[in-house]
Design a protein around this motif. Structure first.
Motif, mmCIF file in Angstrom:
data_model
loop_
_atom_site.group_PDB
_atom_site.id
_atom_site.type_symbol
_atom_site.label_atom_id
_atom_site.label_comp_id
_atom_site.label_asym_id
_atom_site.label_seq_id
_atom_site.Cartn_x
_atom_site.Cartn_y
_atom_site.Cartn_z
ATOM 1 N N CYS B 18 7.860 16.329 10.540
ATOM 2 C CA CYS B 18 6.938 15.297 10.047
ATOM 3 C C CYS B 18 7.688 14.271 9.197
ATOM 4 O O CYS B 18 8.441 14.628 8.294
ATOM 5 C CB CYS B 18 5.814 15.931 9.238
ATOM 6 S SG CYS B 18 4.677 14.703 8.557
ATOM 7 N N THR B 19 7.481 12.992 9.518
ATOM 8 C CA THR B 19 8.123 11.910 8.764
ATOM 9 C C THR B 19 7.159 11.308 7.737
ATOM 10 O O THR B 19 7.519 10.385 7.023
ATOM 11 C CB THR B 19 8.578 10.784 9.711
ATOM 12 O OG1 THR B 19 7.443 10.316 10.442
ATOM 13 C CG2 THR B 19 9.626 11.270 10.686
ATOM 14 N N GLY B 20 5.938 11.812 7.719
ATOM 15 C CA GLY B 20 4.974 11.360 6.710
ATOM 16 C C GLY B 20 4.307 10.031 7.011
ATOM 17 O O GLY B 20 3.730 9.408 6.127
ATOM 18 N N CYS B 21 4.327 9.578 8.263
ATOM 19 C CA CYS B 21 3.865 8.208 8.556
ATOM 20 C C CYS B 21 2.345 8.046 8.568
ATOM 21 O O CYS B 21 1.836 6.929 8.517
ATOM 22 C CB CYS B 21 4.442 7.729 9.880
ATOM 23 S SG CYS B 21 3.615 8.419 11.339
ATOM 24 N N GLU B 47 2.281 14.764 0.839
ATOM 25 C CA GLU B 47 3.681 14.578 0.484
ATOM 26 C C GLU B 47 3.973 15.440 -0.734
ATOM 27 O O GLU B 47 3.461 15.180 -1.813
ATOM 28 C CB GLU B 47 3.941 13.098 0.205
ATOM 29 C CG GLU B 47 5.406 12.782 0.290
ATOM 30 C CD GLU B 47 5.685 11.276 0.325
ATOM 31 O OE1 GLU B 47 4.761 10.505 0.566
ATOM 32 O OE2 GLU B 47 6.842 10.929 0.095
ATOM 33 N N ASP B 49 7.322 16.429 -1.818
ATOM 34 C CA ASP B 49 8.410 15.710 -2.484
ATOM 35 C C ASP B 49 9.157 14.910 -1.420
ATOM 36 O O ASP B 49 8.664 14.765 -0.301
ATOM 37 C CB ASP B 49 9.333 16.659 -3.265
ATOM 38 C CG ASP B 49 10.012 17.685 -2.364
ATOM 39 O OD1 ASP B 49 10.198 17.419 -1.161
ATOM 40 O OD2 ASP B 49 10.379 18.765 -2.859
ATOM 41 N N GLU B 50 10.353 14.407 -1.756
ATOM 42 C CA GLU B 50 11.085 13.563 -0.814
ATOM 43 C C GLU B 50 11.327 14.261 0.529
ATOM 44 O O GLU B 50 11.270 13.644 1.582
ATOM 45 C CB GLU B 50 12.450 13.149 -1.401
ATOM 46 C CG GLU B 50 12.387 12.076 -2.453
ATOM 47 C CD GLU B 50 12.014 12.598 -3.840
ATOM 48 O OE1 GLU B 50 11.690 13.803 -3.974
ATOM 49 O OE2 GLU B 50 12.031 11.794 -4.786
ATOM 50 N N MET B 51 11.605 15.572 0.465
ATOM 51 C CA MET B 51 12.017 16.298 1.668
ATOM 52 C C MET B 51 10.878 17.023 2.378
ATOM 53 O O MET B 51 11.036 17.440 3.520
ATOM 54 C CB MET B 51 13.105 17.324 1.300
ATOM 55 C CG MET B 51 14.425 16.702 0.874
ATOM 56 S SD MET B 51 15.246 15.864 2.241
ATOM 57 C CE MET B 51 15.733 17.284 3.225
ATOM 58 N N VAL B 53 7.038 17.093 3.699
ATOM 59 C CA VAL B 53 5.781 16.432 4.013
ATOM 60 C C VAL B 53 5.027 17.357 4.961
ATOM 61 O O VAL B 53 5.579 17.799 5.964
ATOM 62 C CB VAL B 53 6.003 15.085 4.740
ATOM 63 C CG1 VAL B 53 4.865 14.135 4.465
ATOM 64 C CG2 VAL B 53 7.321 14.460 4.390
#
Lengths: 632, 135
Positions: B18-21, B47, B49-51, B53
């Protein structure tokens, strides 16, 4: 109104007055959204003398009709104002997730004027807008500020400034979703001057499009064209896999990788900072902006060494150039760290990196007393913070290269790589003539994204033949000045639409998949504005937006003499590589561009053309101020 | 375009991809409401954190806790699907509390529960997912 939230939020910080006004249908139709809409407000709300850091200068957060829908990508917004770095039209864009949230809270744009007595942030929660105290946020960096506001407003998207914006650094950014920057033209400084720390948005609104069935089909078509078919596969193989980082290798190949403060276009260590190195050494995860089908973002992490543990959304091509090749720095970990610092402190990576590269060359030539050596990582990292906090020599650099050069004299001015005060992005007109023209004529200064052509840069032969059947061969010739005025004018019109919808340059510039007939369908299905079913009317809309921005600049005194390039690109032949011996012959391209744009040969909008574009009042005002003649 | 999917009885998630889009959320909302939003989606991207999602959506459990919790009889097992009858839903939120995965949300606008219905076996979220995190 289909595609729009339908309302504009006017915030006067000085009077603590918040007013909601309807977005008039006529205005939406005439300027579409995004930079077009913002330009219409900037034209009306500023004049020739508006001081960028004064209470009168509006700071406009703006979206377009496509934002918040499903069309890829949907997450963008722009922020426009008169720029404190350049003194002219300023615009800056960012992706992420903030733009749609503005619309879901019920607004197409937020127009901020005045200066708050207290430090504040603007909270848009559901349908409500209020100013909240930012006393406890002032002084915090971007990451802390975002986290604190999200604790207060879970699920909100936050646009904020860091210490650089608070300290009115001329190229301070506005950061959204922590790592996405509306970086260029110092919009963060304008925000800081208003004592506005952040805008946070959390909305439950919905966007209705005019023809939802056709729109959904178009979204599916777009997805397919971005991922399958010839250009879609190419986009996934480049942008999807590497983001923009693989441009390092591509630009080295055509001799256009800005190196040593734009002295040359060849960097010996390019492979240490290029796409492959990024992928192997620091890239950890693919990310994306809202609703995107290309998905070029990534998370970078440093595993070992002095910057171990650094995590940030990764450096783009521009940042790899600004802190890498342009400073003769081949340490990728330090570039990632500098990028992290810029995100955290709220600085534009391009202007920050390029200012430091300028300082390195000044130091080498003995034009400043400081010793800042090429590729000195320690000095670079220290200067990033010193700029943000305006410490020591950082305070000088925080004013931008134009101002520093003016203080140091003509020898320094020859080394200052900017146009109209904006530090140059990572291209070089000597190796790619059309980008030379783009840098020279861009309404926001030395910037590529207003009109760069990738057709010649990356060799899109078939697309060039489709768009310019008679002239494709000449258009595609990287090192010929011929027809580049026509090409660049067309790209400027094209991107004015892209930046008003607001979609992305990826898919419209690189790869150049979408063009006027596609925008025509997209605008019509979104808004129902019937005239835009015709691609030629979409082109006219783009021309109108381009010309209005140009009129804003003309009113502030911009003429042909400002549409120029740094000394190096006009007078110092490219020393090596495929473009060895080349300089930019700007005049021939400028004449052709002005003719195509509808400007006089001294670079000002023609009254006649303004009138044709529905901008008669703009023409009358310029004529009244003796800037143009109504005879032309 | 040929459908990427056969008739689905369950949506699978590979969170690593998952890229969180949030394309899934937008596609879900427009399918169910005819409008674009994130608030009316039946799938959510969290989300962490940064890594990390994580998309979250109804698992269509074999023994659904939400069904047991629903005193209005609005949630039923139909074949392999867990189906919410929106007309019967009273908006009491017992299902929201009961779901061990947090995969049912409450809509302030509708005053009812929001839950995945698998789009008649052809989930829009799967079609919209570029990195293939939802399948």
């Amino acid at each position: 109104m289909y595609g729009y939230a339908g309302k504009i939020l006017f915030v006067d910080l000085g009077k603590e007055k918040i007013v909601v006004k309807k977005l008039e249908r006529a205005r939406a139709k005439k300027y579409l959204g995004g930079v077009g809409l913002a330009a219409s407000f900037i034209w009306e709300m500023t004049d020739a003398g508006t001081d960028p850091l004064s209470t009168e200068n509006p700071l406009i957060f703006v979206t377009g009709p496509v934002n918040g829908t499903g069309f890829p990508p949907t997450g963008r917004f722009a922020v426009c104002s008169i720029s404190p770095l350049t003194g002219i039209w300023g615009e800056s864009h960012a992706g992420g997730f903030f733009g749609p949230q503005i619309k879901y809270t019920g607004f197409d744009a937020i127009v901020v004027t005045g200066r708050s007595n207290e430090k504040v942030y603007l909270a848009l929660d559901g349908g409500k807008a209020e100013l909240r105290s930012a006393r406890n946020l002032w002084g915090l960096d971007v990451l802390e500020t975002t986290d604190r506001i999200r604790e207060e407003m879970p699920g909100s998207e936050v646009a904020c400034i860091g210490p650089a914006g608070e300290n009115l650094v001329k190229f301070a950014s506005i950061q959204v979703c922590k790592y996405r920057a509306a970086g260029r033209t110092g919009m963060g400084a304008v925000m800081g001057s208003k004592n506005l720390k952040a805008v946070a948005a959390r909305g439950v609104g919905e966007i209705e499009v005019y023809d939802v069935d056709k729109f959904v089909d178009l979204v599916e078509e777009a997805r397919r064209r971005y991922t399958e078919e010839r250009w879609g596969i190419a986009a996934q193989e480049s942008l999807g896999k590497y983001g923009t980082t693989s441009l390092v290798e591509a630009e080295q190949e055509i001799g256009r990788l800005p190196t040593k403060n734009h002295t040359t276009g060849i960097f010996r260590d390019f492979d240490k900072i290029g796409g492959e190195a990024v992928r192997k050494l620091v890239r950890k995860k693919r990310k994306a902006c809202m609703g995107c089908a290309i998905q070029c973002k990534y998370v970078a992490m440093i595993d070992s060494g002095e910057f171990a543990g650094t995590i940030t959304e990764g450096p783009e091509y521009e940042t790899l150039v600004a802190f890498g090749s342009d400073e003769l720095n081949s340490r990728l970990d330090s570039i990632v760290y500098a990028n992290y610092l810029c995100n955290k402190l709220g600085l534009d990576t391009i202007s920050t990196g390029k200012s430091i590269a300028f300082a390195m060359e000044l130091s080498e030539k003995g034009l400043i007393s400081q010793s800042i050596k090429w590729g000195d990582v320690e000095a670079m990292v220290k200067l990033v913070s010193d700029i943000a906090y305006r410490r020591g020599f950082g305070n000088e650099l925080a004013e931008g290269v134009r101002n520093l050069a003016a203080k140091l004299g003509p020898e320094a001015e020859k080394l200052a790589v900017h146009v109209k005060g904006l530090e140059m992005s990572g291209q070089d007109g000597r190796a790619h003539k059309s980008i030379g023209l783009t840098h020279a004529i861009s309404v926001r200064g030395a910037d590529h994204l207003r009109s760069i052509s990738c057709l010649d840069e990356l060799g899109y032969v078939d697309i060039a033949k489709e768009r310019y059947p008679e002239d494709a061969k000449v258009i595609l010739d990287l090192r010929s000045e011929k027809l580049k005025g026509i090409l660049v004018a067309d790209m400027e019109t094209n991107y004015a639409i892209v930046d008003s919808l607001i979609i992305c340059k990826y898919g419209t510039m690189w790869p150049p998949i979408f063009y006027y007939p596609d925008y025509a369908r997209l605008i019509y299905y979104t808004t129902g504005f019937e005239e835009y079913q015709k691609p030629e009317n979409v082109q006219t809309l783009g021309d109108r937006i381009c010309m209005l921005r140009r009129a804003i600049n003309a009113r502030r005194g911009i003429t042909r003499k400002d549409d120029t390039l740094p000394y190096k690109q006009l007078h110092e032949p490219m020393p090596e590589g495929p473009a060895k011996g080349e300089v930019v012959h700007l005049d021939v391209m400028l004449d052709e561009f002005y003719d195509a744009r509808g400007c006089t040969r001294d670079g000002k909008p023609r009254y006649r053309r303004l009138k044709e574009l529905g901008l008669k009042q703009v023409g009358d005002e310029l004529a009244k101020a003796n800037i143009i003649s109504s005879e032309n | 375009m040929p459908s990427k999917t056969k008739r689905k009885t369950r949506i699978m998630i590979d969170k690593e991809k998952c890229t969180g889009c949030k394309a899934c959320m937008l596609a879900c909302a427009v399918k169910h409401t005819g409008r674009y939003s994130t608030s009316m989606a039946r799938i959510w991207v969290n989300e962490i954190d940064e890594m990390v999602v994580v998309p979250n959506v109804c698992r269509h459990c074999v023994a659904p806790a939400c069904m047991r919790a629903c005193s209005a009889g609005a949630i039923k097992k139909e074949g392999e699907l867990v189906v919410l009858d929106i007309k019967k839903c009273t908006g009491c939120r017992a299902c929201v509390d009961a779901c061990p995965f947090g995969a049912i949300k409450y809509s302030e606008k509708l005053k009812k529960a929001l839950k995945c219905d698998l789009c008649d076996g052809e989930p829009e979220c799967i079609k919209a997912c570029i990195p293939g995190a939802i399948y």
